[in-house]
Design a protein around this motif. Structure first.
Motif, PDB file in Angstrom:
ATOM      1  N   ASP A  97       0.750  -1.194   0.098  1.00  0.00           N
ATOM      2  CA  ASP A  97       0.083   0.033  -0.019  1.00  0.00           C
ATOM      3  C   ASP A  97       0.888   1.075   0.061  1.00  0.00           C
ATOM      4  O   ASP A  97       0.288   2.259  -0.104  1.00  0.00           O
ATOM      5  N   VAL A  98       2.180   1.182   0.205  1.00  0.00           N
ATOM      6  CA  VAL A  98       2.899   2.228   0.056  1.00  0.00           C
ATOM      7  C   VAL A  98       3.478   2.734  -1.323  1.00  0.00           C
ATOM      8  O   VAL A  98       4.270   3.548  -1.448  1.00  0.00           O
ATOM      9  N   VAL A  99       3.392   1.750  -2.236  1.00  0.00           N
ATOM     10  CA  VAL A  99       3.565   1.825  -3.746  1.00  0.00           C
ATOM     11  C   VAL A  99       2.472   2.588  -4.200  1.00  0.00           C
ATOM     12  O   VAL A  99       1.602   2.155  -4.449  1.00  0.00           O
ATOM     13  N   GLU A 100       2.858   3.947  -4.290  1.00  0.00           N
ATOM     14  CA  GLU A 100       1.505   4.890  -4.688  1.00  0.00           C
ATOM     15  C   GLU A 100       1.588   4.944  -6.248  1.00  0.00           C
ATOM     16  O   GLU A 100       0.442   5.318  -6.829  1.00  0.00           O
ATOM     17  N   GLY A 101       2.525   4.657  -7.087  1.00  0.00           N
ATOM     18  CA  GLY A 101       2.363   4.938  -8.602  1.00  0.00           C
ATOM     19  C   GLY A 101       3.681   4.871  -9.262  1.00  0.00           C
ATOM     20  O   GLY A 101       5.114   4.698  -8.655  1.00  0.00           O
ATOM     21  N   LEU A 102       3.587   4.599 -10.579  1.00  0.00           N
ATOM     22  CA  LEU A 102       5.101   4.210 -11.387  1.00  0.00           C
ATOM     23  C   LEU A 102       6.122   5.466 -11.354  1.00  0.00           C
ATOM     24  O   LEU A 102       7.250   5.376 -11.400  1.00  0.00           O
ATOM     25  N   GLY A 103       5.579   6.870 -11.096  1.00  0.00           N
ATOM     26  CA  GLY A 103       6.601   7.813 -10.785  1.00  0.00           C
ATOM     27  C   GLY A 103       7.145   8.066  -9.528  1.00  0.00           C
ATOM     28  O   GLY A 103       7.995   8.849  -9.404  1.00  0.00           O
ATOM     29  N   GLN A 104       7.061   7.110  -8.643  1.00  0.00           N
ATOM     30  CA  GLN A 104       7.277   7.008  -7.253  1.00  0.00           C
ATOM     31  C   GLN A 104       9.038   7.050  -7.111  1.00  0.00           C
ATOM     32  O   GLN A 104       9.561   6.079  -7.964  1.00  0.00           O
ATOM     33  N   THR A 105       9.617   8.023  -6.302  1.00  0.00           N
ATOM     34  CA  THR A 105      11.003   7.598  -6.146  1.00  0.00           C
ATOM     35  C   THR A 105      11.366   7.254  -4.849  1.00  0.00           C
ATOM     36  O   THR A 105      12.728   7.254  -4.630  1.00  0.00           O
ATOM     37  N   ARG A 106      10.585   7.089  -3.781  1.00  0.00           N
ATOM     38  CA  ARG A 106      11.043   6.790  -2.532  1.00  0.00           C
ATOM     39  C   ARG A 106       9.971   6.108  -1.611  1.00  0.00           C
ATOM     40  O   ARG A 106       8.809   6.502  -2.184  1.00  0.00           O
TER      41      ARG A 106
END
Length: 202
Positions: A97-106
């Motif tokens: 659930d902390v993976v918010e999107g493909l552009g996430q960097t951290r």
């Protein structure tokens, strides 16, 4: 042959007063890949050894194959600990659930269940001393340190002790690693350093 003027010193080579911040890793131009932030200082990635590459590949693929669906295994991705610390573990296991999107960097540190560091010659002090303290303060429940001992992979496993807020050793594994947390794994560590066999000629 004449040469042109030397390239100007990159902006990130000179830190500002007070040092760099976690947000700067996303905005500094021409920052080398896999740069980490430790105590407001940039830590650049050194040349990688075959052992390091194989160990990171091994744990990434092995853990991906057995992790529960509510968890995600990611390699070489930074985590936010505080304003002046954004380290990049070699492998992390996070809540999906902390993976918010493909552009996430951290990832936020409170979403990390396991951080794995593969020790290299230049990272010994960071991986044995500096990073474990920071991961423990961020309340990351599990920390694994992978080392090359005479061309054999050895894994030092640590678990956060809630009453002290520090890591305690729960095992040192040679050849085979079998643990039940953060989820059950049974790994053949010899596969990391086994010589790759060339394909048989047709």
């Amino acid at each position: 042959m004449s040469t042109g003027p030397e390239d100007p010193e990159p902006r990130w080579a000179v830190p500002p007063v007070g040092g760099w911040t976690a947000d700067d890793l996303d905005t500094l131009p021409n920052l080398p890949p896999h740069t980490q932030l430790i105590d407001a200082s940039l830590v650049l990635r050194p040349p990688q050894t075959v052992f390091h590459m194989r160990a990171v590949d091994f744990f990434t693929w092995q853990l991906q194959s057995c992790a529960p669906h509510e968890l995600e295994v990611v390699r070489e991705f930074t985590i936010d600990i505080d304003r002046h610390n954004r380290p990049e573990p070699d492998v992390v296991v996070v809540r999906a659930d902390v993976v918010e999107g493909l552009g996430q960097t951290r990832f936020p540190a409170d979403g990390v269940l396991l951080a794995i560091e593969v020790v290299s010659e230049e990272s010994v002090t960071r991986d044995r001393e500096t990073k474990p303290v920071k991961y423990a303060r961020a309340k990351i429940p599990h920390y694994w340190r992978v080392e090359n001992h005479d061309d054999r992979a050895v894994v030092h496993v640590f678990e956060l002790e809630p009453s002290t807020g520090a890591y305690t050793s729960t095992g040192i594994f040679h050849d085979r690693m079998k643990v039940s947390v953060p989820f059950p794994v049974d790994l053949d560590l010899t596969a990391i350093t086994a010589r790759r066999r060339a394909a048989e000629p047709q």
